[in-house]
Design a protein around this motif. Structure first.
Motif, PDB file in Angstrom:
ATOM      1  N   PRO A 141       0.828  -1.217   0.000  1.00 34.02           N
ATOM      2  CA  PRO A 141       0.000   0.000   0.000  1.00 34.02           C
ATOM      3  C   PRO A 141       0.860   1.264   0.000  1.00 34.02           C
ATOM      4  O   PRO A 141       1.990   1.264   0.486  1.00 34.02           O
ATOM      5  CB  PRO A 141      -0.794  -0.114   1.304  1.00 34.02           C
ATOM      6  CG  PRO A 141      -0.769  -1.559   1.643  1.00 34.02           C
ATOM      7  CD  PRO A 141       0.546  -2.072   1.129  1.00 34.02           C
ATOM      8  N   ASN A 142       0.310   2.345  -0.534  1.00 36.67           N
ATOM      9  CA  ASN A 142       1.015   3.621  -0.566  1.00 36.67           C
ATOM     10  C   ASN A 142       1.159   4.236   0.821  1.00 36.67           C
ATOM     11  O   ASN A 142       2.119   4.958   1.095  1.00 36.67           O
ATOM     12  CB  ASN A 142       0.268   4.612  -1.462  1.00 36.67           C
ATOM     13  CG  ASN A 142       0.134   4.121  -2.879  1.00 36.67           C
ATOM     14  OD1 ASN A 142      -0.921   3.598  -3.248  1.00 36.67           O
ATOM     15  ND2 ASN A 142       1.177   4.242  -3.674  1.00 36.67           N
ATOM     16  N   TYR A 143       0.210   3.965   1.699  1.00 35.91           N
ATOM     17  CA  TYR A 143       0.184   4.556   3.037  1.00 35.91           C
ATOM     18  C   TYR A 143      -0.173   3.481   4.058  1.00 35.91           C
ATOM     19  O   TYR A 143      -0.775   2.466   3.712  1.00 35.91           O
ATOM     20  CB  TYR A 143      -0.873   5.674   3.132  1.00 35.91           C
ATOM     21  CG  TYR A 143      -0.635   6.812   2.187  1.00 35.91           C
ATOM     22  CD1 TYR A 143       0.162   7.882   2.567  1.00 35.91           C
ATOM     23  CD2 TYR A 143      -1.192   6.814   0.911  1.00 35.91           C
ATOM     24  CE1 TYR A 143       0.398   8.938   1.691  1.00 35.91           C
ATOM     25  CE2 TYR A 143      -0.957   7.864   0.038  1.00 35.91           C
ATOM     26  CZ  TYR A 143      -0.167   8.918   0.436  1.00 35.91           C
ATOM     27  OH  TYR A 143       0.070   9.952  -0.422  1.00 35.91           O
ATOM     28  N   SER A 144       0.167   3.751   5.316  1.00 35.93           N
ATOM     29  CA  SER A 144      -0.281   2.885   6.401  1.00 35.93           C
ATOM     30  C   SER A 144      -0.723   3.777   7.558  1.00 35.93           C
ATOM     31  O   SER A 144      -0.209   4.888   7.749  1.00 35.93           O
ATOM     32  CB  SER A 144       0.824   1.926   6.841  1.00 35.93           C
ATOM     33  OG  SER A 144       1.914   2.649   7.353  1.00 35.93           O
ATOM     34  N   LEU A 145      -1.692   3.277   8.309  1.00 37.48           N
ATOM     35  CA  LEU A 145      -2.258   4.021   9.427  1.00 37.48           C
ATOM     36  C   LEU A 145      -2.623   3.026  10.522  1.00 37.48           C
ATOM     37  O   LEU A 145      -3.295   2.027  10.246  1.00 37.48           O
ATOM     38  CB  LEU A 145      -3.505   4.782   8.959  1.00 37.48           C
ATOM     39  CG  LEU A 145      -4.267   5.602   9.995  1.00 37.48           C
ATOM     40  CD1 LEU A 145      -3.408   6.750  10.515  1.00 37.48           C
ATOM     41  CD2 LEU A 145      -5.559   6.135   9.400  1.00 37.48           C
ATOM     42  N   GLU A 154      -4.584   5.401  -5.211  1.00 37.82           N
ATOM     43  CA  GLU A 154      -3.635   5.034  -4.162  1.00 37.82           C
ATOM     44  C   GLU A 154      -4.339   4.204  -3.093  1.00 37.82           C
ATOM     45  O   GLU A 154      -5.564   4.263  -2.949  1.00 37.82           O
ATOM     46  CB  GLU A 154      -3.004   6.278  -3.525  1.00 37.82           C
ATOM     47  CG  GLU A 154      -2.016   6.978  -4.423  1.00 37.82           C
ATOM     48  CD  GLU A 154      -1.284   8.104  -3.730  1.00 37.82           C
ATOM     49  OE1 GLU A 154      -0.070   8.240  -3.969  1.00 37.82           O
ATOM     50  OE2 GLU A 154      -1.916   8.872  -2.962  1.00 37.82           O
ATOM     51  N   THR A 155      -3.546   3.427  -2.350  1.00 35.93           N
ATOM     52  CA  THR A 155      -4.106   2.560  -1.320  1.00 35.93           C
ATOM     53  C   THR A 155      -3.526   2.877   0.051  1.00 35.93           C
ATOM     54  O   THR A 155      -2.426   3.407   0.166  1.00 35.93           O
ATOM     55  CB  THR A 155      -3.824   1.080  -1.636  1.00 35.93           C
ATOM     56  OG1 THR A 155      -2.418   0.891  -1.788  1.00 35.93           O
ATOM     57  CG2 THR A 155      -4.546   0.635  -2.906  1.00 35.93           C
ATOM     58  N   VAL A 156      -4.295   2.524   1.072  1.00 35.25           N
ATOM     59  CA  VAL A 156      -3.849   2.662   2.451  1.00 35.25           C
ATOM     60  C   VAL A 156      -4.180   1.369   3.184  1.00 35.25           C
ATOM     61  O   VAL A 156      -5.228   0.759   2.945  1.00 35.25           O
ATOM     62  CB  VAL A 156      -4.503   3.874   3.159  1.00 35.25           C
ATOM     63  CG1 VAL A 156      -6.012   3.775   3.188  1.00 35.25           C
ATOM     64  CG2 VAL A 156      -3.950   4.031   4.572  1.00 35.25           C
ATOM     65  N   GLU A 157      -3.254   0.940   4.036  1.00 35.64           N
ATOM     66  CA  GLU A 157      -3.509  -0.187   4.921  1.00 35.64           C
ATOM     67  C   GLU A 157      -3.738   0.373   6.314  1.00 35.64           C
ATOM     68  O   GLU A 157      -2.876   1.071   6.859  1.00 35.64           O
ATOM     69  CB  GLU A 157      -2.342  -1.166   4.939  1.00 35.64           C
ATOM     70  CG  GLU A 157      -2.598  -2.338   5.870  1.00 35.64           C
ATOM     71  CD  GLU A 157      -1.468  -3.342   5.887  1.00 35.64           C
ATOM     72  OE1 GLU A 157      -1.757  -4.530   5.988  1.00 35.64           O
ATOM     73  OE2 GLU A 157      -0.288  -2.923   5.787  1.00 35.64           O
ATOM     74  N   HIS A 207      -6.299  -5.890   9.435  1.00 40.18           N
ATOM     75  CA  HIS A 207      -5.677  -5.020   8.428  1.00 40.18           C
ATOM     76  C   HIS A 207      -6.716  -4.758   7.344  1.00 40.18           C
ATOM     77  O   HIS A 207      -7.156  -5.686   6.669  1.00 40.18           O
ATOM     78  CB  HIS A 207      -4.430  -5.683   7.834  1.00 40.18           C
ATOM     79  CG  HIS A 207      -3.331  -5.828   8.826  1.00 40.18           C
ATOM     80  ND1 HIS A 207      -2.282  -4.945   8.898  1.00 40.18           N
ATOM     81  CD2 HIS A 207      -3.132  -6.720   9.824  1.00 40.18           C
ATOM     82  CE1 HIS A 207      -1.475  -5.319   9.887  1.00 40.18           C
ATOM     83  NE2 HIS A 207      -1.972  -6.383  10.451  1.00 40.18           N
ATOM     84  N   LEU A 208      -7.059  -3.498   7.190  1.00 40.05           N
ATOM     85  CA  LEU A 208      -8.017  -3.054   6.182  1.00 40.05           C
ATOM     86  C   LEU A 208      -7.241  -2.352   5.076  1.00 40.05           C
ATOM     87  O   LEU A 208      -6.486  -1.427   5.354  1.00 40.05           O
ATOM     88  CB  LEU A 208      -9.014  -2.077   6.812  1.00 40.05           C
ATOM     89  CG  LEU A 208      -9.925  -1.303   5.879  1.00 40.05           C
ATOM     90  CD1 LEU A 208     -10.920  -2.235   5.198  1.00 40.05           C
ATOM     91  CD2 LEU A 208     -10.653  -0.199   6.633  1.00 40.05           C
TER      92      LEU A 208
END
Length: 82
Positions: free
Chosen positions: A5-9, A34-37, A76-77
């Motif tokens: 993913p491009n980002y993680s939170l 873009e994706t975020v996990e 994890h989403l």
């Protein structure tokens, strides 16, 4: 999903409504495609965050529990901004 993913939170220490607020603020800053996990836990975040993002038109790519976690444990989403 095989790409990173491009980002993680990590919102595992947050409570509703901040779980969704923090996720939404990050998604709003992302570019389309873009994706975020997002790492989340608890019944409310697990139900509300994916549902609310889908209602905004974003794609829920996956929602997978960490090994050994129960139904409301850490998940994890992965979300793709549309």
């Amino acid at each position: 999903m095989t790409e990173k993913p491009n980002y993680s939170l990590d919102i595992t220490n947050e409570v509703c409504p901040m779980t969704f607020v923090k996720t939404k603020l990050l998604v709003e800053r992302m570019a389309s495609g873009e994706t975020v996990e997002v790492r989340l836990k608890g019944a409310e975040p697990l139900g509300n965050v994916p549902r609310s993002l889908a209602e905004l038109g974003h794609e829920i790519v996956s929602l997978i529990p960490e090994p050994g976690e129960g139904p409301t444990g850490i998940h994890h989403l992965v979300v793709c901004k549309k």
